[in-house]
Design a protein around this motif. Structure first.
Motif, PDB file in Angstrom:
ATOM      1  N   GLY A 140      -1.439  25.717   5.679  1.00 48.46           N
ATOM      2  CA  GLY A 140      -2.527  25.973   3.936  1.00 48.46           C
ATOM      3  C   GLY A 140      -1.158  26.292   3.075  1.00 48.46           C
ATOM      4  O   GLY A 140      -0.537  27.136   2.867  1.00 48.46           O
ATOM      5  N   ILE A 141      -1.970  26.525   2.079  1.00 46.79           N
ATOM      6  CA  ILE A 141      -1.469  26.126   0.623  1.00 46.79           C
ATOM      7  C   ILE A 141      -0.981  27.743   0.101  1.00 46.79           C
ATOM      8  O   ILE A 141      -0.077  28.048  -0.681  1.00 46.79           O
ATOM      9  N   GLN A 142      -1.849  28.045   0.744  1.00 45.01           N
ATOM     10  CA  GLN A 142      -1.440  29.853   0.281  1.00 45.01           C
ATOM     11  C   GLN A 142      -0.615  30.659   1.405  1.00 45.01           C
ATOM     12  O   GLN A 142       0.034  31.192   1.339  1.00 45.01           O
ATOM     13  N   LYS A 143      -0.655  29.848   2.636  1.00 46.35           N
ATOM     14  CA  LYS A 143       0.589  30.791   3.345  1.00 46.35           C
ATOM     15  C   LYS A 143       1.729  29.246   2.552  1.00 46.35           C
ATOM     16  O   LYS A 143       3.185  30.017   3.055  1.00 46.35           O
ATOM     17  N   ILE A 144       1.709  28.867   2.656  1.00 44.59           N
ATOM     18  CA  ILE A 144       3.024  28.000   1.646  1.00 44.59           C
ATOM     19  C   ILE A 144       3.626  28.928   0.376  1.00 44.59           C
ATOM     20  O   ILE A 144       4.744  28.975  -0.064  1.00 44.59           O
ATOM     21  N   ARG A 145       2.141  29.748  -0.075  1.00 39.53           N
ATOM     22  CA  ARG A 145       3.013  30.317  -1.476  1.00 39.53           C
ATOM     23  C   ARG A 145       3.750  30.618  -0.723  1.00 39.53           C
ATOM     24  O   ARG A 145       4.510  32.024  -1.382  1.00 39.53           O
ATOM     25  N   PHE A 146       3.275  31.973   0.358  1.00 42.01           N
ATOM     26  CA  PHE A 146       3.560  32.840   0.524  1.00 42.01           C
ATOM     27  C   PHE A 146       5.088  33.558   0.886  1.00 42.01           C
ATOM     28  O   PHE A 146       5.806  34.023   0.418  1.00 42.01           O
ATOM     29  N   GLN A 147       5.511  31.635   1.645  1.00 42.17           N
ATOM     30  CA  GLN A 147       6.771  31.314   2.156  1.00 42.17           C
ATOM     31  C   GLN A 147       7.994  31.177   0.773  1.00 42.17           C
ATOM     32  O   GLN A 147       9.074  31.326   0.633  1.00 42.17           O
ATOM     33  N   LEU A 148       7.285  30.866  -0.141  1.00 48.09           N
ATOM     34  CA  LEU A 148       8.287  30.543  -1.136  1.00 48.09           C
ATOM     35  C   LEU A 148       8.730  31.681  -1.759  1.00 48.09           C
ATOM     36  O   LEU A 148       9.757  31.708  -2.557  1.00 48.09           O
TER      37      LEU A 148
END
Length: 218
Positions: A140-148
């Motif tokens: 999801g978008i929150q996981k992607i944001r965290f990884q970026l």
């Protein structure tokens, strides 16, 4: 062999190039001997820039310049090899070069070189990374944001990519597919809602999407 050109001698003193031979293990590189002793090695790129000759005199400053450029060439080779595996963010490359104990000057020059040739492009990196995380890893978008963020991509780039590259409908469909698989595989129907909610939260989906998914599958 390690460079020994940094032996203590006056900055104004001169050392004489007594030999320049191709290395056996790496025929493209040259071993340079000063005053009859091995001093340092040179890549073809460095030698083209500083074509030293036998009996040439080198000052400490000249040697320092040659070695500095040689380190820069080494840094470029390391980075290009590092990038050959997959795209990297500028922050990832910076950390990688620092681990190699290179000078700040060589690191800055190498990053500038990579940016100029398009090898480092955080916006392109973030776009590709986001698409892979969404479609291949199903995050999801929150996981992607965290990884970026973890990879040092700027907030402005992250916000722009996530707002313009991922639609709400796309996130919902992926979360729905994941939830349906959980429903089909689950043996404990009593705690199914709790399990699906926890699972989707861990994968980085927003609360609003999870609530829509739960209404659909339960």
């Amino acid at each position: 062999m390690e460079n020994s050109a940094g032996s203590v001698f006056s900055e104004n003193a001169e050392r004489i190039v007594t030999d320049s031979v191709f290395q056996k293990k790496d025929p493209a590189r040259r071993s340079i001997f000063l005053d009859g002793k091995y001093a340092f090695s040179m890549s073809p790129e460095t030698f083209r820039l500083f074509p030293i000759e036998i009996n040439q005199k080198l000052t400490a400053k000249q040697i320092e310049i040659i070695l500095s450029h040689e380190e820069y060439e080494k840094a470029k080779t390391l980075v290009l090899r590092y990038l050959s595996v997959r795209m990297r963010s500028e922050h990832e490359i910076l950390l990688y070069l620092k681990k190699k104990e290179l000078s700040e000057t060589s690191i800055r020059r190498t990053i500038a070189y990579c940016k100029e040739l398009g090898y480092i492009n955080d916006r392109e990196y973030a776009a590709t990374f986001t698409r892979d995380m969404l479609q291949l890893n199903r995050y999801g978008i929150q996981k992607i944001r965290f990884q970026l963020v973890k990879r040092g991509v700027s907030k402005d780039i992250i916000d722009d990519i996530l707002e313009n590259q991922i639609t709400e409908a796309e996130q919902y469909q992926i979360a729905l597919d994941l939830a349906r698989k959980k429903v089909n595989l689950s043996r404990d129907k009593n705690r199914l809602k709790e399990k699906i909610y926890s699972y989707l939260r861990q994968r980085g989906f927003k609360y609003s999407i999870i609530q829509r998914v739960l209404k659909e599958v339960l």
